[in-house]
Design an enzyme around this catalytic site. Structure first.
Site, PDB file in Angstrom:
ATOM      1  N   GLU A   1      -6.621 -13.320 -26.772  1.00 46.34           N
ATOM      2  CA  GLU A   1      -5.577 -13.248 -25.624  1.00 46.34           C
ATOM      3  C   GLU A   1      -4.393 -13.873 -25.936  1.00 46.34           C
ATOM      4  O   GLU A   1      -4.275 -14.912 -26.778  1.00 46.34           O
ATOM      5  CB  GLU A   1      -6.369 -14.169 -24.402  1.00 46.34           C
TER       6      GLU A   1
ATOM      7  N   TYR B   1      -7.881  -8.588 -25.578  1.00 46.99           N
ATOM      8  CA  TYR B   1      -7.050  -8.827 -24.203  1.00 46.99           C
ATOM      9  C   TYR B   1      -8.281  -9.342 -23.195  1.00 46.99           C
ATOM     10  O   TYR B   1      -8.460  -9.029 -22.217  1.00 46.99           O
ATOM     11  CB  TYR B   1      -6.666  -7.649 -23.608  1.00 46.99           C
TER      12      TYR B   1
ATOM     13  N   CYS C   1      -2.500  -9.249   6.239  1.00 46.56           N
ATOM     14  CA  CYS C   1      -2.656  -8.070   5.583  1.00 46.56           C
ATOM     15  C   CYS C   1      -4.027  -7.771   5.373  1.00 46.56           C
ATOM     16  O   CYS C   1      -4.825  -8.519   5.096  1.00 46.56           O
ATOM     17  CB  CYS C   1      -2.120  -8.513   3.940  1.00 46.56           C
TER      18      CYS C   1
ATOM     19  N   CYS D   1      -6.319   0.209 -17.025  1.00 43.11           N
ATOM     20  CA  CYS D   1      -5.855   0.200 -15.877  1.00 43.11           C
ATOM     21  C   CYS D   1      -4.552   1.356 -15.801  1.00 43.11           C
ATOM     22  O   CYS D   1      -3.828   1.268 -14.693  1.00 43.11           O
ATOM     23  CB  CYS D   1      -5.165  -1.083 -15.298  1.00 43.11           C
TER      24      CYS D   1
ATOM     25  N   ASP E   1      -9.451  -4.451 -22.971  1.00 43.16           N
ATOM     26  CA  ASP E   1      -9.036  -4.242 -21.440  1.00 43.16           C
ATOM     27  C   ASP E   1      -7.568  -4.600 -21.506  1.00 43.16           C
ATOM     28  O   ASP E   1      -7.203  -5.663 -21.121  1.00 43.16           O
ATOM     29  CB  ASP E   1      -9.938  -5.464 -20.885  1.00 43.16           C
TER      30      ASP E   1
ATOM     31  N   CYS F   1       0.896  -1.045   0.094  1.00 40.31           N
ATOM     32  CA  CYS F   1       0.062   0.092   0.095  1.00 40.31           C
ATOM     33  C   CYS F   1       0.961   1.235  -0.085  1.00 40.31           C
ATOM     34  O   CYS F   1       1.769   1.566   0.853  1.00 40.31           O
ATOM     35  CB  CYS F   1      -0.865   0.134   1.328  1.00 40.31           C
TER      36      CYS F   1
END
Ligand code: SAH
Length: 475
Positions: free
Chosen positions: A355, A334, A171, A431, A404, A86
């Protein structure tokens, strides 16, 4: 021409933090000189010591918080600073979301060349998590020795950018049950004198503990990655792990290579099933209720989305943006294990997925069978190579194209193939807002208009952000 002052290593500067860098560091400026300060958050005024000075910027270490940000919160995790997982846990979750929304907006304007007014008008608010804790369904913990002289095994996480292990059994972004699994494995190792693997010498046995949890099924899978073909006294390991609630699959993965790659080629099931089940729901527009859901079988090797709760929202949004009525042909480029393809198939005439990773395509095909979905086909290969050939071979053009891609975005040849077949709609799931913005520029100059944009937070406390975008053809 430049009479700016030169800054040196070890100099201490006072600076107000105004932004976050891609690596999660706080960014502050002193007379045009940029400081990257780890562990400082937006709104802090800090004293920071320069560790590495460049001409126009420096990396600095936080020395003292002079006045803390209004958005600063105590980190929940005791090792938030040391652990690499993080980066912005000390920033309130609301502010994290606001930062991510701004980041997407700014990249679209700066890199994509869209007007601020237009982005302001069409951009929808970021979809945050209801609870930004305990959302990851997968943990891969390295196992090592607790100290130089100690042989006692320990498991945890690598300290940011290093290979030294910080012992943590729990975690807070991972599943609740993980710590019981770690405890069981360490107990087994101690009682049976099973040594941890040592990266330096290549000796020892246990390398990693891989844990996956089906959040909808409650099923748990543990895979021990070992530098050996078998685990001594493995009956005791099984006995201990079976006591963990939800335990469904226990396996060993053999990895004898001196490598950073976690998994080796061979996996053997020691107890229970080879796979666990999970399912993702297709959600309504306000994410409150679901109609259908899609089932998955997950093996230790499978690719599978890590935050299932937000994945349901992300892919349900993509489905809404696609606006299908059962008559359309769709490309899912993808496609990974076909998650989006299977989400779309119920509302499409046919879905074609591409893919690059053969195992992911195998998973996609078996997931289609598992869900009795017959109107999807998949092809293995690079999108930029498969698509031009597919266009030649199959004359039918798609009505909707979904992409994607990984962080580097779409290959130029892939974008050109999409422009060539001119679908009515393109749904882009990204992303990385920077490469998204770059690719949108190409699609817009190829005749498309930006219609909708919505960021989704898949990874709270990190700087990552996903975005769903809808483009339509101008004609
Ligand atoms: N929607 C997918 C995940 C997409 S992640 C799912 O739900 O599983 C991006 C995917 O693109 C990865 O699976 C990666 O293997 C694949 N990929 C990367 N480069 C590619 C390329 N050049 N052509 C086709 N696929 C590629």
């Amino acid at each position: 021409m430049d009479n700016r002052r030169i800054y040196h290593k070890d100099e201490i500067l006072q600076v107000e933090i105004t932004d976050i860098a891609d690596g999660g560091e706080g960014i502050g400026r002193v007379d045009g000189y940029t400081l990257f300060v780890k562990d400082a958050v937006i709104g802090d005024t800090v004293r920071a010591k320069i560790m590495k000075a460049g001409k126009s910027y420096a990396f600095a270490r936080l020395v003292q918080i002079v006045s803390p940000s209004d958005y600063r919160v105590p980190p929940r995790c005791p090792v938030a600073k040391q652990c690499g997982g993080c980066q912005i846990q000390e920033l309130s979750y609301e502010k994290q979301l606001q930062y991510k929304q701004e980041k997407v907006k700014n990249d679209l304007i700066r890199i994509g060349g869209f007007s601020p007014e237009m982005i302001e008008r069409i951009m929808e608010p970021i979809v945050g998590m209801d609870d930004p804790w305990r959302f990851r369904n997968k943990a891969q913990m390295p196992v090592g020795c607790s100290g130089k002289d100690s042989k006692a095994p320990t498991a945890g996480f690598y300290a940011g950018r290093t290979h030294s292990i910080i012992p943590v059994s729990d975690c807070l972004t991972g599943a609740q049950g993980n710590s019981a699994v770690v405890r069981a494995v360490l107990t087994y190792m101690k009682e049976n004198n099973v040594p941890a693997y040592d990266e330096q010498s290549g000796r020892g046995i246990v390398r990693h503990i891989l844990i996956r949890t089906g959040f909808s099924s409650g099923q748990v899978m543990v895979c021990i990655v070992a530098n050996a073909a078998r685990l001594p006294g493995c009956e005791e390991l099984i006995e201990l792990l079976r006591a963990v609630p939800g335990m469904t699959s226990i396996s060993i993965n053999i990895n004898k290579e001196k490598t950073n790659v976690i998994l080796g080629r061979t996996t053997k099931t020691l107890w229970g099933s080879d796979t666990i089940k999970d399912s993702l729901r297709i959600l309504s527009e306000d994410f409150t209720c679901s109609g259908r859901s899609v089932d998955f079988r997950i093996s230790p090797r499978s690719f599978y989305q890590v935050n299932p709760g937000q994945t349901e929202k992300l892919y349900s949004l993509a489905l809404q943006y696609a606006g299908l009525d059962g008559t359309q042909t769709v490309w899912d480029i993808y496609c990974g294990i076909g998650t989006i393809s299977l989400f779309l198939a119920g509302s499409a005439r046919h879905v074609f997925g591409v893919e690059i990773i053969p195992e992911a395509v195998e998973d996609a095909r078996s997931n289609a069978v598992l869900n009795n979905i017959a109107n999807v086909t998949f092809e293995t290969g690079k999108a930029e190579e498969v698509l031009p050939a597919y266009i030649q071979r199959v004359k039918e053009t798609p009505d909707v194209v979904v992409v994607d891609p990984p962080r580097k975005g779409c290959d130029e040849k892939c974008l050109q193939a999409i422009l060539q077949v001119r679908p009515q709609k393109i749904v882009y799931i990204s992303c990385d807002p920077a490469t998204l913005s770059r690719d949108l520029k190409t699609l817009v100059s190829g005749g498309y208009q930006l219609q909708r944009v919505r960021p989704v937070d898949q990874f709270g406390h990190t700087v990552h952000v996903e975005t769903v975008v809808l483009l339509t053809h101008k004609d």
